[in-house]
Design a protein around this motif. Structure first.
Motif, short mmCIF file in Angstrom:
data_model
loop_
_atom_site.label_atom_id
_atom_site.label_comp_id
_atom_site.label_asym_id
_atom_site.label_seq_id
_atom_site.Cartn_x
_atom_site.Cartn_y
_atom_site.Cartn_z
N ARG A 165 -44.18 -71.38 -48.21
CA ARG A 165 -44.86 -72.15 -47.17
C ARG A 165 -43.87 -72.66 -46.12
NH1 ARG A 165 -50.15 -74.77 -48.51
NH2 ARG A 165 -51.06 -73.38 -50.06
N GLU A 166 -42.63 -72.87 -46.52
CA GLU A 166 -41.58 -73.24 -45.58
C GLU A 166 -41.10 -72.02 -44.79
OE1 GLU A 166 -37.01 -74.99 -45.64
OE2 GLU A 166 -38.26 -75.23 -47.43
N GLU A 167 -41.01 -70.87 -45.44
CA GLU A 167 -40.49 -69.65 -44.82
C GLU A 167 -41.48 -68.99 -43.87
OE1 GLU A 167 -37.82 -67.80 -43.78
OE2 GLU A 167 -37.19 -67.48 -45.85
N LEU A 168 -42.75 -68.96 -44.22
CA LEU A 168 -43.73 -68.20 -43.44
C LEU A 168 -43.85 -68.61 -41.98
CD1 LEU A 168 -46.42 -67.61 -46.19
CD2 LEU A 168 -45.02 -65.87 -45.05
N PRO A 169 -43.74 -69.88 -41.61
CA PRO A 169 -43.75 -70.20 -40.17
C PRO A 169 -42.57 -69.56 -39.41
CG PRO A 169 -44.30 -72.15 -41.44
CD PRO A 169 -43.84 -71.10 -42.42
N HIS A 170 -41.42 -69.43 -40.07
CA HIS A 170 -40.28 -68.74 -39.44
C HIS A 170 -40.61 -67.26 -39.24
CE1 HIS A 170 -37.96 -72.32 -40.09
NE2 HIS A 170 -37.89 -72.17 -41.39
N ILE A 171 -41.28 -66.69 -40.21
CA ILE A 171 -41.67 -65.27 -40.11
C ILE A 171 -42.69 -65.10 -38.98
CG2 ILE A 171 -42.70 -63.32 -41.34
CD1 ILE A 171 -39.92 -64.19 -42.41
N GLN A 172 -43.62 -66.02 -38.85
CA GLN A 172 -44.60 -65.95 -37.76
C GLN A 172 -43.89 -66.02 -36.41
OE1 GLN A 172 -48.16 -65.52 -37.71
NE2 GLN A 172 -47.63 -65.19 -35.57
N ARG A 173 -42.92 -66.91 -36.26
CA ARG A 173 -42.14 -66.99 -35.01
C ARG A 173 -41.41 -65.68 -34.74
NH1 ARG A 173 -38.07 -71.73 -34.56
NH2 ARG A 173 -37.73 -70.75 -32.54
N LEU A 174 -40.85 -65.09 -35.79
CA LEU A 174 -40.17 -63.81 -35.65
C LEU A 174 -41.15 -62.74 -35.19
CD1 LEU A 174 -37.32 -62.54 -36.23
CD2 LEU A 174 -38.29 -61.79 -38.42
N TYR A 175 -42.32 -62.72 -35.81
CA TYR A 175 -43.36 -61.77 -35.43
C TYR A 175 -43.74 -61.97 -33.96
CZ TYR A 175 -47.87 -59.39 -35.41
OH TYR A 175 -48.94 -58.56 -35.11
N ASP A 176 -43.92 -63.19 -33.55
CA ASP A 176 -44.26 -63.49 -32.15
C ASP A 176 -43.17 -62.98 -31.21
OD1 ASP A 176 -46.60 -64.72 -33.03
OD2 ASP A 176 -45.78 -66.76 -32.85
N ALA A 177 -41.92 -63.13 -31.60
CA ALA A 177 -40.79 -62.71 -30.76
C ALA A 177 -40.71 -61.20 -30.60
CB ALA A 177 -39.48 -63.25 -31.34
N PHE A 178 -41.13 -60.44 -31.63
CA PHE A 178 -40.99 -58.98 -31.60
C PHE A 178 -42.32 -58.24 -31.57
CE2 PHE A 178 -36.84 -60.26 -33.30
CZ PHE A 178 -36.01 -59.53 -32.46
N GLN A 179 -43.40 -58.94 -31.42
CA GLN A 179 -44.72 -58.32 -31.50
C GLN A 179 -44.89 -57.16 -30.51
OE1 GLN A 179 -47.92 -61.09 -31.07
NE2 GLN A 179 -49.47 -59.61 -31.65
N SER A 180 -44.33 -57.28 -29.35
CA SER A 180 -44.49 -56.23 -28.33
C SER A 180 -43.37 -55.17 -28.39
CB SER A 180 -44.56 -56.85 -26.94
OG SER A 180 -43.34 -57.53 -26.66
N ASP A 181 -42.47 -55.29 -29.33
CA ASP A 181 -41.36 -54.34 -29.47
C ASP A 181 -41.71 -53.32 -30.55
OD1 ASP A 181 -38.96 -52.97 -29.87
OD2 ASP A 181 -37.74 -54.77 -29.58
N ALA A 182 -42.02 -52.11 -30.14
CA ALA A 182 -42.45 -51.05 -31.07
C ALA A 182 -41.35 -50.63 -32.04
CB ALA A 182 -42.95 -49.84 -30.28
#
Length: 177
Positions: free
Chosen positions: A78-95
């Motif tokens: 639960r502590e880690e997943l928000p960091h993963i979401q931020r990472l996903y947001d940062a690279f979401q448009s990078d194929a």
């Protein structure tokens, strides 16, 4: 004197229990290869993602991948997943980058409710077979594998301490070079 010793032993036991509460450990890895680690190839696997598509190891070829093994009941997850979401947001448009979360022993409904409550948008697989975790020799959550475009694991993050957003983004950027 005996009273003081008993209190110290009780306090020591309490502190040890606190150290083990953060992550979920379910025995030792049952993989004959032992722990999957940095420098090793992502093993063969297949999971069904929340939107119904199948993800397997071949889908990761040619991309930097982040695979996150978690449980919704795990405090460290639960502590880690928000960091993963931020990472996903940062690279979401990078194929060139793909990020997936793979839940252990959570039903799709449980993960879906948790994702909705936390407003997560990253893709996940839930209700996965035990063999997926065994192939990754992953019995401690959270565990995060960052692999390069050849599916070689370059970074592995565990539960103590969980990876920060900065560590994760540096790992992905290093694999992109």
């Amino acid at each position: 004197m005996c009273f003081v010793m008993n209190k110290l032993m009780l306090l020591g036991g309490f502190l040890l229990a606190c150290l083990n509460m953060g992550c979920i450990r379910d025995g030792e890895p049952s993989s004959p290869a032992g722990k999957l680690d940095v420098g090793e190839q992502i093993p063969e696997f297949s999971v069904v993602l929340n939107e119904g598509t199948v993800l397997d190891d071949a889908d990761l070829k040619g991309k930097v991948s982040v695979l996150v093994f978690f449980r919704t009941s795990c405090p460290d997850c639960r502590e880690e997943l928000p960091h993963i979401q931020r990472l996903y947001d940062a690279f979401q448009s990078d194929a060139r980058v793909c990020i997936y979360c793979i839940s252990w022993k959570d039903t799709p409904e449980d993960v879906g409710r948790y994702w909705q409550a936390e407003r997560f948008t990253l893709p996940y697989a839930a209700g996965c077979e035990e063999t997926v975790y065994e192939r990754f020799a992953c019995k401690v959550v959270p565990t995060v594998f960052v692999s390069d475009s050849k599916r070689v694991i370059r970074y592995k993050f565990r539960d103590n301490p969980v990876a920060s957003f900065e560590e994760l983004i540096q790992a992905v950027r290093a694999c992109l070079l």
